[in-house]
Motif scaffolding. Structure first.
Motif, PDB file in Angstrom:
ATOM      1  N   SER A 173       0.810  -1.220   0.000  1.00 15.68           N
ATOM      2  CA  SER A 173       0.000   0.000   0.000  1.00 15.68           C
ATOM      3  C   SER A 173       0.843   1.270   0.000  1.00 15.68           C
ATOM      4  CB  SER A 173      -0.944   0.007   1.211  1.00 15.68           C
ATOM      5  OG  SER A 173      -0.223   0.196   2.413  1.00 15.68           O
ATOM      6  N   GLN A 174       2.172   1.129   0.081  1.00 11.14           N
ATOM      7  CA  GLN A 174       3.062   2.287   0.088  1.00 11.14           C
ATOM      8  C   GLN A 174       3.737   2.540  -1.256  1.00 11.14           C
ATOM      9  OE1 GLN A 174       3.093   4.198   2.953  1.00 11.14           O
ATOM     10  NE2 GLN A 174       1.508   2.682   3.477  1.00 11.14           N
ATOM     11  N   ILE A 175       3.410   1.747  -2.281  1.00  4.46           N
ATOM     12  CA  ILE A 175       4.076   1.940  -3.571  1.00  4.46           C
ATOM     13  C   ILE A 175       3.618   3.247  -4.204  1.00  4.46           C
ATOM     14  CG2 ILE A 175       4.409  -0.522  -4.006  1.00  4.46           C
ATOM     15  CD1 ILE A 175       1.990  -0.440  -5.843  1.00  4.46           C
ATOM     16  N   SER A 176       4.453   3.767  -5.105  1.00  5.48           N
ATOM     17  CA  SER A 176       4.147   5.016  -5.804  1.00  5.48           C
ATOM     18  C   SER A 176       4.503   4.855  -7.277  1.00  5.48           C
ATOM     19  CB  SER A 176       4.956   6.171  -5.199  1.00  5.48           C
ATOM     20  OG  SER A 176       6.340   6.011  -5.475  1.00  5.48           O
ATOM     21  N   ALA A 177       4.224   5.905  -8.043  1.00  9.21           N
ATOM     22  CA  ALA A 177       4.539   5.860  -9.467  1.00  9.21           C
ATOM     23  C   ALA A 177       6.043   5.748  -9.706  1.00  9.21           C
ATOM     24  CB  ALA A 177       3.990   7.104 -10.158  1.00  9.21           C
ATOM     25  N   ASP A 178       6.854   6.089  -8.709  1.00  7.59           N
ATOM     26  CA  ASP A 178       8.315   6.008  -8.833  1.00  7.59           C
ATOM     27  C   ASP A 178       8.871   4.691  -8.312  1.00  7.59           C
ATOM     28  OD1 ASP A 178       8.429   8.637  -9.846  1.00  7.59           O
ATOM     29  OD2 ASP A 178       8.363   9.457  -7.804  1.00  7.59           O
ATOM     30  N   SER A 179       8.009   3.800  -7.829  1.00  5.00           N
ATOM     31  CA  SER A 179       8.483   2.532  -7.279  1.00  5.00           C
ATOM     32  C   SER A 179       9.065   1.655  -8.383  1.00  5.00           C
ATOM     33  CB  SER A 179       7.342   1.782  -6.591  1.00  5.00           C
ATOM     34  OG  SER A 179       6.861   2.503  -5.480  1.00  5.00           O
ATOM     35  N   SER A 180      10.009   0.811  -8.000  1.00  7.81           N
ATOM     36  CA  SER A 180      10.573  -0.171  -8.917  1.00  7.81           C
ATOM     37  C   SER A 180       9.968  -1.536  -8.604  1.00  7.81           C
ATOM     38  CB  SER A 180      12.090  -0.238  -8.771  1.00  7.81           C
ATOM     39  OG  SER A 180      12.442  -0.770  -7.488  1.00  7.81           O
ATOM     40  N   TYR A 181      10.370  -2.543  -9.381  1.00  7.30           N
ATOM     41  CA  TYR A 181       9.861  -3.891  -9.137  1.00  7.30           C
ATOM     42  C   TYR A 181      10.261  -4.411  -7.768  1.00  7.30           C
ATOM     43  CZ  TYR A 181       9.095  -8.905  -9.578  1.00  7.30           C
ATOM     44  OH  TYR A 181       8.698 -10.202  -9.357  1.00  7.30           O
ATOM     45  N   TRP A 182      11.396  -3.951  -7.254  1.00  7.84           N
ATOM     46  CA  TRP A 182      11.836  -4.412  -5.936  1.00  7.84           C
ATOM     47  C   TRP A 182      10.849  -3.997  -4.849  1.00  7.84           C
ATOM     48  CZ3 TRP A 182      15.121  -8.120  -6.054  1.00  7.84           C
ATOM     49  CH2 TRP A 182      16.054  -8.202  -7.088  1.00  7.84           C
ATOM     50  N   GLY A 183      10.169  -2.886  -5.061  1.00 10.55           N
ATOM     51  CA  GLY A 183       9.158  -2.466  -4.108  1.00 10.55           C
ATOM     52  C   GLY A 183       7.914  -3.339  -4.143  1.00 10.55           C
ATOM     53  N   VAL A 184       7.762  -4.103  -5.214  1.00 12.55           N
ATOM     54  CA  VAL A 184       6.636  -5.030  -5.360  1.00 12.55           C
ATOM     55  C   VAL A 184       7.032  -6.442  -4.943  1.00 12.55           C
ATOM     56  CG1 VAL A 184       5.106  -6.101  -7.069  1.00 12.55           C
ATOM     57  CG2 VAL A 184       5.587  -3.650  -7.199  1.00 12.55           C
ATOM     58  N   LEU A 185       8.296  -6.804  -5.201  1.00 14.72           N
ATOM     59  CA  LEU A 185       8.739  -8.182  -4.981  1.00 14.72           C
ATOM     60  C   LEU A 185       8.647  -8.603  -3.518  1.00 14.72           C
ATOM     61  CD1 LEU A 185      10.020 -10.795  -5.968  1.00 14.72           C
ATOM     62  CD2 LEU A 185      12.261  -9.715  -5.719  1.00 14.72           C
ATOM     63  N   VAL A 186       9.125  -7.768  -2.618  1.00 18.49           N
ATOM     64  CA  VAL A 186       9.130  -8.138  -1.190  1.00 18.49           C
ATOM     65  C   VAL A 186       7.718  -8.411  -0.671  1.00 18.49           C
ATOM     66  CG1 VAL A 186       9.672  -7.352   1.148  1.00 18.49           C
ATOM     67  CG2 VAL A 186      11.313  -6.995  -0.705  1.00 18.49           C
ATOM     68  N   PRO A 187       6.749  -7.508  -0.897  1.00 19.03           N
ATOM     69  CA  PRO A 187       5.389  -7.830  -0.425  1.00 19.03           C
ATOM     70  C   PRO A 187       4.781  -9.039  -1.124  1.00 19.03           C
ATOM     71  CG  PRO A 187       5.405  -5.767  -1.674  1.00 19.03           C
ATOM     72  CD  PRO A 187       6.822  -6.116  -1.407  1.00 19.03           C
ATOM     73  N   LEU A 188       5.141  -9.280  -2.393  1.00 18.06           N
ATOM     74  CA  LEU A 188       4.634 -10.470  -3.075  1.00 18.06           C
ATOM     75  C   LEU A 188       5.119 -11.747  -2.390  1.00 18.06           C
ATOM     76  CD1 LEU A 188       4.811  -9.900  -6.956  1.00 18.06           C
ATOM     77  CD2 LEU A 188       2.785 -10.173  -5.527  1.00 18.06           C
ATOM     78  N   VAL A 189       6.399 -11.774  -2.013  1.00 17.84           N
ATOM     79  CA  VAL A 189       6.966 -12.946  -1.347  1.00 17.84           C
ATOM     80  C   VAL A 189       6.304 -13.151   0.016  1.00 17.84           C
ATOM     81  CG1 VAL A 189       9.054 -13.906  -0.307  1.00 17.84           C
ATOM     82  CG2 VAL A 189       9.143 -12.889  -2.595  1.00 17.84           C
ATOM     83  N   LEU A 190       6.136 -12.072   0.770  1.00 19.25           N
ATOM     84  CA  LEU A 190       5.476 -12.178   2.072  1.00 19.25           C
ATOM     85  C   LEU A 190       4.040 -12.678   1.921  1.00 19.25           C
ATOM     86  CD1 LEU A 190       6.675  -8.843   3.768  1.00 19.25           C
ATOM     87  CD2 LEU A 190       7.337 -11.181   4.412  1.00 19.25           C
ATOM     88  N   PHE A 191       3.337 -12.130   0.953  1.00 17.03           N
ATOM     89  CA  PHE A 191       1.943 -12.509   0.736  1.00 17.03           C
ATOM     90  C   PHE A 191       1.837 -13.973   0.318  1.00 17.03           C
ATOM     91  CE2 PHE A 191      -2.030 -12.651  -1.731  1.00 17.03           C
ATOM     92  CZ  PHE A 191      -2.899 -12.039  -0.849  1.00 17.03           C
ATOM     93  N   GLY A 192       2.710 -14.402  -0.592  1.00 20.17           N
ATOM     94  CA  GLY A 192       2.682 -15.781  -1.048  1.00 20.17           C
ATOM     95  C   GLY A 192       3.007 -16.769   0.055  1.00 20.17           C
ATOM     96  N   ALA A 193       4.020 -16.453   0.859  1.00 17.68           N
ATOM     97  CA  ALA A 193       4.397 -17.343   1.959  1.00 17.68           C
ATOM     98  C   ALA A 193       3.270 -17.458   2.980  1.00 17.68           C
ATOM     99  CB  ALA A 193       5.674 -16.821   2.627  1.00 17.68           C
ATOM    100  N   GLY A 194       2.661 -16.339   3.310  1.00 15.71           N
ATOM    101  CA  GLY A 194       1.584 -16.351   4.300  1.00 15.71           C
ATOM    102  C   GLY A 194       0.358 -17.101   3.828  1.00 15.71           C
ATOM    103  N   ASN A 195      -0.075 -16.847   2.588  1.00  8.34           N
ATOM    104  CA  ASN A 195      -1.255 -17.537   2.071  1.00  8.34           C
ATOM    105  C   ASN A 195      -1.021 -19.032   1.924  1.00  8.34           C
ATOM    106  OD1 ASN A 195      -2.473 -15.033   1.897  1.00  8.34           O
ATOM    107  ND2 ASN A 195      -3.307 -15.403  -0.133  1.00  8.34           N
ATOM    108  N   GLY A 196       0.179 -19.401   1.491  1.00 10.05           N
ATOM    109  CA  GLY A 196       0.477 -20.820   1.360  1.00 10.05           C
ATOM    110  C   GLY A 196       0.409 -21.550   2.686  1.00 10.05           C
ATOM    111  N   LEU A 197       0.921 -20.928   3.740  1.00  6.28           N
ATOM    112  CA  LEU A 197       0.863 -21.551   5.058  1.00  6.28           C
ATOM    113  C   LEU A 197      -0.566 -21.689   5.567  1.00  6.28           C
ATOM    114  CD1 LEU A 197       3.855 -19.776   6.870  1.00  6.28           C
ATOM    115  CD2 LEU A 197       3.765 -22.161   6.112  1.00  6.28           C
ATOM    116  N   ALA A 198      -1.414 -20.732   5.248  1.00  7.42           N
ATOM    117  CA  ALA A 198      -2.767 -20.705   5.822  1.00  7.42           C
ATOM    118  C   ALA A 198      -3.767 -21.564   5.067  1.00  7.42           C
ATOM    119  CB  ALA A 198      -3.273 -19.263   5.872  1.00  7.42           C
ATOM    120  N   PHE A 199      -3.599 -21.752   3.749  1.00  2.00           N
ATOM    121  CA  PHE A 199      -4.652 -22.362   2.954  1.00  2.00           C
ATOM    122  C   PHE A 199      -4.867 -23.840   3.244  1.00  2.00           C
ATOM    123  CE2 PHE A 199      -5.892 -18.883   0.335  1.00  2.00           C
ATOM    124  CZ  PHE A 199      -7.018 -19.312  -0.339  1.00  2.00           C
TER     125      PHE A 199
END
Length: 488
Positions: free
Chosen positions: A351-377
């Motif tokens: 939720s903190q990304i901006s128009a100046d963000s790079s892919y690295w700003g997306v990658l970290v939350p994607l990894v966290l989200f994927g790890a968390g959902n995988g553990l819970a499902f």
């Protein structure tokens, strides 16, 4: 007649599991495979920014709204027969959707796809539960089922990117045709037919539930474009509430209800249904906005956008597999709550990304989200099916899928409304109309990611408070050893 050898039984089990998992991954994948193609679909067929969400919702609403009827049909007509019929309808609608020349034609095809999926999915899960007995075999099978259910959504983004860039957006529909035909042939060969059970089809229950949910989603989407005080918005919400109330009354009186309300008597099981709805609500909104952010703000091609989600896919599969091995050591509740805490953190960072963000700003939350959902499902799916009587297996498996599809529809509708409202109030920033529009989109997307995080946080709190867990067992249990053997 002699019993089949262990080798033959394993081979048969693998073919049955292959057929069921292929069915599930095709149906789940189709909820997201069009995500990457949305910009091309909007340009080609003339969708508006708010009506574009109906490309997703037409599928998930029909899928979720008719799932319980599909589950009941499997009980009455035989689950293999209903699964094959559902896959055939899905395949035909995919073929027609690929030739759509207007928004109306495409949305009708998507709705029919959802109807086909609604009849195929619950029969597949019920066949899995019947084929694999409780213990390590079922735990392993559910682990794979959960992995493809959540991982298929991410794989759909990658496949959609490939097809859209290399061929055309129309191929996100055409690709289902050869897969569906092959699946029908495989299912006819390897899936066992189940006995038919006498009963009636609860058509009134299916109609009131589907129309009720559609009215609620329409109310949110209309509010995004016309405001909360619009008469059409108010009428849609009122109609939705009345139809859902009528659905409950119908189910209380129906001789063969599509939703046996006794399934909600168990607090833990009913909580798992609500938790799954909230979890998927946050997840589908994340996919919808992040795919557009990558293409329209960062300038990614459809193919690059699809591969941008590859880390999420890999982490999802890995953590789902890990979850099945940890559940007997850590326990169901700690595993789900811990996983959802990771998912919430990922969305808050996003939720903190901006128009100046790079892919690295997306990658970290994607990894966290994927790890968390995988553990819970995996444990969440098991909770939804635990302790269900055999005669209710179809309805229970249908409710698991209903929670997922309805959660996706409602969540996306709510988040589109939130994003549109935030974008309209955004302070214009930029020197060109394109820069101003991009800034408004990012403001809206950030607000949507934050609300999605609140969905996941609410899921975490609900499970922590409502789920009952059995007394702790010794670490070296037979169940744990069986799970470890099953996962080797």
């Amino acid at each position: 007649m002699s019993a089949p050898s262990p080798v033959a039984r394993v081979a048969s089990s693998r073919l049955v599991l292959t057929a069921i998992l292929t069915t599930q991954v095709m149906l789940v994948l189709d909820a997201t495979i069009v995500n990457v193609a949305l910009p091309d679909i909007r340009t080609s067929l003339g969708f508006s920014p708010t009506t574009l969400s109906w490309v997703m919702n037409a599928y998930t609403l029909a899928f979720g709204g008719l799932l319980l009827l599909g589950a009941r049909a499997g009980d009455i007509l035989g689950r293999r027969r209903v699964l094959i019929g559902g896959v055939a309808l899905f395949t035909l609608a995919s073929f027609v959707g690929g030739f759509a020349q207007s928004p109306t034609e495409l949305l009708l095809a998507r709705a029919v796809q959802g109807a086909g999926a609604a009849f195929a999915a619950p029969s597949g899960l019920a066949l899995l539960m019947a084929r694999f007995p409780e213990g390590r075999e079922r735990t392993r099978a559910i682990g794979y089922y959960s992995a493809v259910s959540i991982g298929g959504s991410a794989l759909g983004l990658i496949a959609g990117g490939m097809l859209t860039q290399w061929l055309s957006w129309r191929w996100v529909f055409f690709v289902n045709v050869p897969i569906g035909i092959a699946l029908i042939l495989l299912a006819r060969a390897v899936l066992p037919e189940t006995p038919r059970h006498p009963g009636r089809f609860d058509l009134l229950g299916a109609t009131t539930s589907t129309l009720g949910m559609t009215s609620l989603v329409y109310g949110f989407v209309r509010a995004a474009s016309d405001g909360w005080s619009d008469l059409g918005t108010i009428f849609a919400f009122a109609a939705g509430a009345l139809l859902l109330a009528a659905f409950i009354l119908v189910e209380l009186r129906a001789p063969s209800p599509i939703t046996p309300l006794r399934l909600f008597a168990d607090r833990t099981r009913s909580s798992s249904y609500v938790a799954r709805l909230l979890l998927v609500a946050g997840m589908m909104g994340m996919f919808f906005f992040l795919t557009q952010f990558l293409q329209e703000i960062l300038g990614y091609t459809p193919l690059a956008t699809g591969f941008a989600f590859l880390p999420l896919t890999l982490v999802l599969f890995g953590s789902s597999r890990l979850s099945a091995s940890l559940v007997s050591r850590v326990g169901v509740k700690p595993l789900m709550v811990g996983g959802l805490a990771l998912s919430t953190t990922g969305l808050l960072v996003l939720s903190q990304i901006s128009a100046d963000s790079s892919y690295w700003g997306v990658l970290v939350p994607l990894v966290l989200f994927g790890a968390g959902n995988g553990l819970a499902f995996v444990p969440l799916t098991s909770l939804g099916l635990a302790g269900v009587a055999p005669q209710d297996a179809g309805a229970a498996s249908g409710l698991v899928n209903v929670s997922q599809q309805v959660g996706g529809s409602l969540g996306l509708a709510i988040l589109v409304t939130v994003a549109s409202s935030a974008a309209r109030r955004a302070t214009p920033t930029g020197s060109t109309p394109t820069e101003i529009a991009q800034h408004a989109f990012v403001v809206g997307a950030d607000r949507a990611f934050f609300v999605a995080a609140m969905f996941i946080a609410a899921t975490m709190v609900l499970l922590a408070v409502m789920v009952r867990t059995p007394k702790a067992q010794p670490v070296e249990t037979r169940l744990e050893r069986d799970l470890e053997l099953a996962l080797d």
